[in-house]
Design a protein around this motif. Structure first.
Motif, short mmCIF file in Angstrom:
data_model
loop_
_atom_site.label_atom_id
_atom_site.label_comp_id
_atom_site.label_asym_id
_atom_site.label_seq_id
_atom_site.Cartn_x
_atom_site.Cartn_y
_atom_site.Cartn_z
N ASP A 196 0.83 -1.21 0.00
CA ASP A 196 0.00 0.00 0.00
C ASP A 196 0.86 1.25 0.00
OD1 ASP A 196 -2.29 -1.52 0.03
OD2 ASP A 196 -2.46 -1.49 2.22
N ASP A 197 2.16 1.08 0.31
CA ASP A 197 3.07 2.22 0.38
C ASP A 197 3.73 2.53 -0.96
OD1 ASP A 197 2.58 2.51 3.12
OD2 ASP A 197 4.13 1.04 3.62
N LEU A 198 3.41 1.77 -2.00
CA LEU A 198 4.01 2.01 -3.32
C LEU A 198 3.06 2.86 -4.16
CD1 LEU A 198 6.24 1.46 -5.42
CD2 LEU A 198 4.93 -0.55 -6.14
N PRO A 199 3.37 4.15 -4.31
CA PRO A 199 2.50 5.01 -5.13
C PRO A 199 2.56 4.61 -6.61
CG PRO A 199 3.96 6.31 -3.72
CD PRO A 199 4.48 4.92 -3.71
N LYS A 200 1.43 4.63 -7.24
CA LYS A 200 1.36 4.37 -8.69
C LYS A 200 0.81 5.64 -9.33
CE LYS A 200 0.76 -0.58 -7.99
NZ LYS A 200 -0.10 -1.77 -8.16
N TYR A 201 1.70 6.34 -10.02
CA TYR A 201 1.39 7.68 -10.50
C TYR A 201 0.71 7.70 -11.86
CZ TYR A 201 4.79 8.95 -6.86
OH TYR A 201 5.45 9.09 -5.68
N LEU A 239 0.10 13.18 -14.93
CA LEU A 239 1.18 12.72 -14.07
C LEU A 239 1.53 13.77 -13.03
CD1 LEU A 239 3.42 10.73 -13.30
CD2 LEU A 239 4.81 11.72 -15.12
N ALA A 240 1.63 15.02 -13.47
CA ALA A 240 2.00 16.10 -12.55
C ALA A 240 1.01 16.22 -11.39
CB ALA A 240 2.09 17.42 -13.31
N LYS A 241 -0.25 16.08 -11.69
CA LYS A 241 -1.28 16.17 -10.65
C LYS A 241 -1.05 15.12 -9.56
CE LYS A 241 -6.30 16.24 -10.00
NZ LYS A 241 -7.62 16.14 -10.67
N GLU A 242 -0.72 13.90 -9.98
CA GLU A 242 -0.46 12.83 -9.03
C GLU A 242 0.85 13.08 -8.27
OE1 GLU A 242 -2.34 9.83 -8.35
OE2 GLU A 242 -3.77 11.27 -9.16
N LEU A 243 1.90 13.45 -9.00
CA LEU A 243 3.20 13.66 -8.37
C LEU A 243 3.17 14.80 -7.36
CD1 LEU A 243 5.62 13.29 -11.42
CD2 LEU A 243 5.41 11.72 -9.49
N PHE A 244 2.55 15.89 -7.75
CA PHE A 244 2.55 17.05 -6.87
C PHE A 244 1.77 16.80 -5.57
CE2 PHE A 244 3.13 20.11 -10.72
CZ PHE A 244 4.48 19.79 -10.75
N LYS A 246 1.41 13.57 -4.22
CA LYS A 246 1.79 12.33 -3.54
C LYS A 246 3.30 12.11 -3.45
CE LYS A 246 -2.43 10.00 -5.12
NZ LYS A 246 -2.97 8.87 -5.94
N SER A 247 4.09 13.09 -3.84
CA SER A 247 5.54 12.89 -3.83
C SER A 247 6.24 14.20 -3.49
CB SER A 247 6.02 12.40 -5.20
OG SER A 247 6.08 13.47 -6.14
N SER A 248 7.57 14.15 -3.48
CA SER A 248 8.38 15.34 -3.19
C SER A 248 8.62 16.19 -4.43
CB SER A 248 9.72 14.92 -2.60
OG SER A 248 10.48 14.19 -3.55
N PHE A 249 8.22 15.71 -5.62
CA PHE A 249 8.47 16.47 -6.85
C PHE A 249 7.59 17.71 -6.89
CE2 PHE A 249 9.68 12.10 -8.07
CZ PHE A 249 11.02 12.35 -8.37
N ARG A 250 8.24 18.83 -7.27
CA ARG A 250 7.54 20.11 -7.28
C ARG A 250 7.68 20.87 -8.59
NH1 ARG A 250 5.18 17.99 -4.14
NH2 ARG A 250 4.73 18.45 -1.96
N LYS A 251 8.61 20.46 -9.45
CA LYS A 251 8.83 21.17 -10.70
C LYS A 251 9.13 20.18 -11.82
CE LYS A 251 10.69 25.19 -8.25
NZ LYS A 251 11.84 26.08 -8.06
N ILE A 252 8.59 20.47 -13.00
CA ILE A 252 8.84 19.65 -14.18
C ILE A 252 9.28 20.57 -15.31
CG2 ILE A 252 7.86 18.09 -15.89
CD1 ILE A 252 5.80 17.22 -13.81
#
Length: 399
Positions: A196-201, A239-244, A246-252
């Motif tokens: 459950d800890d593995l995000p699927k973006y 993808l950006a919507k999910e990453l922003f 659920k993750s530490s990514f902030r810029k693409i």
């Protein structure tokens, strides 16, 4: 075996675990009539391709990298959940057989292969017309009931590791879309990755295409993504919507590049090799368009000044003295020739340490002059698929 799941927060951090696929009989089912459809320009000689790939595997293992193989992971996932029949049904639904009698025979053949890994490899290599018994042979395709999947040794494309999560691609070409079923099963059923800890973006069922070769992890907060022949803006927004969230990514950073065959992915024209060094194919610089997508309520695209790529990278990565190493040096002919042989596509196994093809002599010399340590891979057959060491590898863990 690493019990941790995914950890890829840099292109260049020390590589510890990677997924490869040793080319198999799918290459022996490549025929001249199908090269264009199957995205090949030539037919590699399997025996030599396997020897070259074995050398690639040994090179990685000799520097301490754990090498996992795609077919073995899929087989373990299927056996772990006893989903062989389900897998065959899903695979067959995407194989375009369109004949119930032929489908039944294929299911029977696959179910009767007792070794799951052999069964998985059979789905990869395809089915020749001569493998099917029928009194209506004239209704069969000329050569194949199910096409092979010769691009599978480019494990970078069907899925991608980002931070601590995973992207399962929606492939651009219909002929490659079936490849993603293997990654899907690994991350749905393999004991090493089911959590459950593995995000699927991103899902293979999305409508807009995106491929792993277009995604570069520049830092814990910054990605570079190519808007290429095979990756659409709509997929980047999803993808950006999910990453922003659920993750530490902030810029693409978005690189809009040509849709030429040799520029099929961002990593064929732009690769990170050290904390402040990048290899770039000079032909893309003239018409390159850059955009920034940031974490915000609006998440609107911002056009960037392409003439200041080094400055942009310095600011976003908080790194000084960014340098661009031009593939082929200042030799226009060498740049074109070596680009065709993936001179700008290399796998970083540590900061300032990369795996390269031996044939790109001009680019390799420029790397040496820039202080980069090279691990040289001799290849004449693998390169015929138009992919380099980065294309042939999918990192799962970088320290």
């Amino acid at each position: 075996m690493r019990l941790n799941l995914i950890n890829v927060k840099s292109e260049i951090s020390p590589l510890k675990t990677v997924v490869l696929h040793r080319p198999g009989k799918e290459l022996e089912n490549l025929i001249p009539d199908d090269l264009n459809e199957l995205l090949f320009d030539d037919i590699p000689f399997l025996e030599d391709a396997q020897s070259e790939h074995d050398a690639f595997t040994k090179l990685l293992e000799d520097v301490g990298v754990e090498v996992l193989f795609l077919d073995q992971l899929v087989a373990e996932a299927i056996d772990a959940r006893n989903v062989r029949e389900q897998f065959i049904k899903e695979w067959l639904s995407e194989a375009s057989v369109n004949n119930k009698v032929n489908e039944d025979q294929i299911v029977s053949i696959l179910m009767n292969i007792t070794d799951t890994k052999q069964m998985v490899n059979k789905t990869m290599e395809g089915f020749r017309r001569t493998e099917i018994s029928t009194s209506n042979r004239e209704r069969l395709p000329a050569y194949f009931i199910v096409n092979p999947m010769p691009n599978l040794y480019f494990t970078r494309d069907p899925f991608a590791s980002l931070g601590n999560g995973i992207v399962v691609s929606r492939m651009f070409s219909e002929t490659r879309r079936r490849e993603t079923i293997y990654g899907d099963y690994i991350f749905r059923y393999h004991p090493r990755f089911v959590s459950d800890d593995l995000p699927k973006y991103y899902s293979r069922n999305e409508k807009a295409s995106i491929e792993g070769g277009d995604i570069l992890v520049l830092s814990e907060e910054v990605l570079a993504i190519g808007l290429s022949q095979r990756t659409e803006l709509a997929s980047v927004r999803t993808l950006a919507k999910e990453l922003f969230s659920k993750s530490s990514f902030r810029k693409i950073i978005l690189f809009e590049i040509s849709d030429k065959r040799q520029f099929m992915h961002l990593d064929t024209v732009f690769t990170m090799v050290d904390v402040n060094k990048f290899v770039i194919h000079p032909e893309i610089e003239e018409n390159l368009k850059l955009y920034l997508l940031e974490y915000s309520a609006e998440s609107e695209l911002k056009r960037l000044d392409e003439s200041k790529l080094e400055d942009i990278l310095e600011e976003l990565l908080n790194v000084s003295n960014i340098s661009l190493i031009r593939a082929g040096g200042n030799d226009e002919i060498a740049a074109m020739r070596e680009q065709w042989n993936d001179g700008a596509n290399m796998l970083a196994i540590a900061p300032g340490e990369v795996v390269v093809y031996h044939r790109n002599v001009v680019t390799n010399q420029k790397l040496v002059e820039a202080g980069i340590k090279l691990h040289i891979l001799k290849c004449s057959e693998l390169v015929r698929g138009r992919g380099g060491p980065r294309c042939m590898s999918m990192p799962l863990w970088r320290d």
